[in-house]
Design a protein around this motif. Structure first.
Motif, mmCIF file in Angstrom:
data_model
loop_
_atom_site.group_PDB
_atom_site.id
_atom_site.type_symbol
_atom_site.label_atom_id
_atom_site.label_comp_id
_atom_site.label_asym_id
_atom_site.label_seq_id
_atom_site.Cartn_x
_atom_site.Cartn_y
_atom_site.Cartn_z
ATOM 1 N N ASP A 269 -11.023 1.177 2.816
ATOM 2 C CA ASP A 269 -10.282 2.400 3.165
ATOM 3 C C ASP A 269 -9.263 2.164 4.258
ATOM 4 O OD1 ASP A 269 -11.598 3.829 1.342
ATOM 5 O OD2 ASP A 269 -13.124 4.616 2.728
ATOM 6 N N THR B 229 -6.098 0.475 6.419
ATOM 7 C CA THR B 229 -4.805 -0.165 6.208
ATOM 8 C C THR B 229 -4.568 -1.111 7.383
ATOM 9 O OG1 THR B 229 -4.043 1.847 5.134
ATOM 10 C CG2 THR B 229 -2.355 0.248 5.741
ATOM 11 N N LYS C 213 -1.438 -4.076 4.335
ATOM 12 C CA LYS C 213 -2.328 -4.336 3.193
ATOM 13 C C LYS C 213 -3.587 -3.491 3.328
ATOM 14 C CE LYS C 213 -4.935 -8.234 4.991
ATOM 15 N NZ LYS C 213 -5.091 -9.684 5.040
ATOM 16 N N LYS C 214 -4.285 -3.314 2.249
ATOM 17 C CA LYS C 214 -5.497 -2.509 2.253
ATOM 18 C C LYS C 214 -6.720 -3.388 2.453
ATOM 19 C CE LYS C 214 -5.269 1.873 1.366
ATOM 20 N NZ LYS C 214 -5.348 2.794 2.547
ATOM 21 N N PRO D 111 0.810 -1.229 0.000
ATOM 22 C CA PRO D 111 0.000 0.000 0.000
ATOM 23 C C PRO D 111 0.843 1.279 0.000
ATOM 24 C CG PRO D 111 -0.972 -1.595 1.480
ATOM 25 C CD PRO D 111 0.358 -2.169 1.051
#
Ligand code: AMP
Ligand code: GLY
Length: 423
Positions: free
Chosen positions: A374, A376, A370-371, A35
Motif C-alpha cells: 500500500d 508509495t 514505486k509501489k 504508480p
C-alpha cells in the motif's frame, strides 16, 4: 482510440492525464509507466527500447496510436522499426523517424540544419580529433565563457560551460578522448549567449504545425538558479516575455523555417518539436532542438491546453493539422518538482512518501516513485511534479507550494523560488 504511451516519468503521467479527458480515447496504456499512471491508465511492464515486445503489446491491446515520451527510442529508430512492418501500417505514431531524431541526437546535425535554413543560433565549430588545431583557433575567436557540447546524447550532462580558456582546452581534449564515450567523439564549440531561456512546443505533421503553450523551466538544483543542472526543478506557463512581438519573431524566424526545413529535407516527422530558445536582448536564438515534449514543461503545458489533446495528435497523424485550432486556458500553470535529497548527485531511494492523498487543488504527477504494497516509495531523483492552475503564475505557484506542505519523505528537497525571476 486505444493509445500506448512509452515512458515512466512526470511527462508521461501528464500525457496520460490529459488524454484521459479526451472524447476520442478508450483505453490508455503506459509502458512501463509509474504508480501515477497506474491510477488512470493500464501499466505494462515493457521497456521503452524493447521494440519487439512493444510491437507484441500493440497487437495484443489493439493500440491505434503510439506516443513516444522520451528521446531514446526515437533516436534508436522506433518509428522506422514500425514503418518497416506492413502489419503495423495503420499504427499512428507520435515521434519522428530516426533521421529526423538526429535534431536532438546530434548537436552537429542540428547546427548544420539551423545554418542551412538560416535559423538564428550561436556561432559554432564542430571539433573532432583530426581538426583540433582549427578548434583551438575557433576557441581563440570567442569570448569566455566557452560552451562545449558533446555531439550525442549524454543524459543531459553533455554540456560544459567553462570560464577559463586553458581549462576549456583541457576539457575539449578530455571530451574528444571519450569523457562522454562515443557521444563526445565530436564536440560542438559555441559562442556563449547571454539571455533568458524558454521552451516553445509545436506539434507538426511534417508540413503544418500548431503551437502548444510555451513554458519556462528551472534547470539548476539551487535557488537563484545556482548549482548543478538537473532534469528540471519546476516550470511555469505562460512566460511573461513571450509577448506578441517576441512570439511573432519566434514564429517567423524560428518555427516556420524549422518546419520548412523538415519538409524540404523530406524528413518523416509527425510529433513534437521542442525548441529550446534564449532571448538575447529581445531576439530569439535556438539553443537546442528536442524531438519530444519537455519534462517538467509538459506538466504545465498540458494543464493550460483547452483543446482536446487527442484531436491534435490524431490530426497530426492524419496530416490534417491545418484544420486544427488550438485553444489555451486563460489561467496560468506552475509545477514544482519534489526531488530526493542529494539529487542530481548521489541520493537514496525507497523512502516512504506521505501525504499523497491530500492534493487539494493541485495535480500530482509521479516521476520517480514505486509501489510497495500500500505504500508509495521514492524511486528516482525527481520524485513528484506538483502542478497547479491559478489566475497568474504566482497564484498557481502558491497553490503548488501549499500542496507540497502536506507531502513528506526523508531528505525531501524542492526549490522554494520557482518563478522568482518573473516577478
Ligand atoms: P543544451 O543541452 O544544448 O540545451 O544545453 C544545456 C544548457 O546549457 C542550456 O539549457 C543552456 O542553459 C546552456 N547553454 C547551451 N548552449 C548555450 C549557449 N550557446 N550560450 C549560453 N548557454 C548555453
Ligand atoms: N526540461 C528540459 C527537457 O525536457 O529537456
Amino acid at each position: 482510440m486505444n493509445v500506448l504511451i512509452l515512458g515512466s516519468g512526470g511527462r508521461e503521467n501528464a500525457i496520460a492525464w490529459k488524454l484521459k479527458q479526451s472524447v476520442l480515447i478508450n483505453d490508455i496504456f503506459v509502458a512501463p509507466g509509474n504508480p501515477g499512471t497506474d491510477l488512470i491508465a493500464i501499466n505494462l511492464s515493457v521497456g521503452v527500447n524493447d521494440f519487439d515486445k512493444i510491437a507484441e503489446t500493440v497487437k495484443e491491446n489493439k493500440i491505434d496510436m503510439l506516443i513516444v515520451g522520451p528521446e531514446d527510442p526515437l533516436v534508436n529508430g522506433i518509428t522506422d522499426y514500425f514503418r518497416s512492418k506492413p502489419d503495423y501500417s495503420n499504427l499512428k505514431i507520435i515521434g519522428p523517424s530516426k533521421d529526423a531524431a538526429q535534431l536532438e541526437g546530434s548537436k552537429d546535425f542540428a547546427k548544420e540544419f539551423m545554418n542551412k535554413y538560416k535559423i538564428p543560433t550561436a556561432r559554432y565549430f564542430t571539433a573532432k580529433k583530426d581538426n583540433f588545431n582549427q578548434a583551438v583557433e575557433f576557441m581563440g575567436s570567442l569570448k569566455p565563457p566557452y560552451v562545449l557540447k558533446a555531439d550525442g546524447l549524454a543524459a543531459g550532462k553533455g554540456v560544459l560551460i567553462i570560464e577559463n580558456y586553458d581549462t576549456a582546452l583541457i576539457e575539449l581534449d578530455n571530451m574528444l578522448s571519450g569523457k562522454f564515450g562515443d557521444a563526445s567523439s565530436k564536440v560542438v564549440i559555441e559562442e556563449f549567449l547571454d539571455g533568458v531561456e524558454l521552451s516553445v512546443f509545436a506539434v507538426t505533421d511534417g508540413k503544418d504545425y500548431v503551437l502548444l503553450p510555451e513554458a519556462k523551466d528551472y534547470k539548476r538544483i539551487g535557488e537563484n538558479n545556482t548549482g548543478l543542472n538537473t532534469g528540471g526543478m519546476g516550470a511555469v506557463s505562460p512566460v511573461p516575455f513571450f509577448n506578441n512581438e517576441f512570439k511573432t519573431k519566434v514564429i517567423e524566424k524560428i518555427v516556420k523555417p524549422t518546419i520548412f526545413g523538415l519538409e524540404s529535407e523530406k524528413m518523416d516527422y509527425v510529433g513534437f518539436v521542442f525548441i529550446g530558445l534564449i532571448n538575447v536582448n529581445g531576439e530569439p536564438y535556438v539553443i537546442e532542438y528536442n524531438v519530444r515534449m519537455g519534462d517538467p514543461e509538459t506538466e504545465v503545458v498540458l494543464l493550460r491546453l483547452k483543446t482536446d489533446f487527442a484531436k491534435i495528435l490524431d490530426a497530426a497523424c492524419n496530416k490534417n493539422l491545418q484544420n486544427i485550432k488550438v485553444e489555451f486556458e486563460n489561467d496560468a500553470a506552475a509545477t514544482v518538482m519534489i526531488v530526493s535529497g542529494g539529487y542530481p548527485e548521489e541520493y537514496e531511494k525507497n523512502k516512504e512518501i506521505l501525504g499523497l492523498d491530500y492534493n487539494g487543488q493541485s495535480v500530482l504527477f509521479h516521476a520517480g516513485t514505486k509501489k510497495d504494497g500500500d505504500k508509495t516509495l521514492t524511486n528516482g531523483g525527481r520524485v513528484l511534479a506538483v502542478s497547479s492552475l491559478g489566475k497568474d503564475i504566482f497564484s498557481a505557484l502558491n497553490q503548488s507550494y501549499k500542496t507540497i506542505k502536506n507531502i513528506s519523505f526523508d531528505k525531501m528537497n524542492y526549490r522554494h523560488d520557482i518563478g522568482f525571476d518573473l516577478k
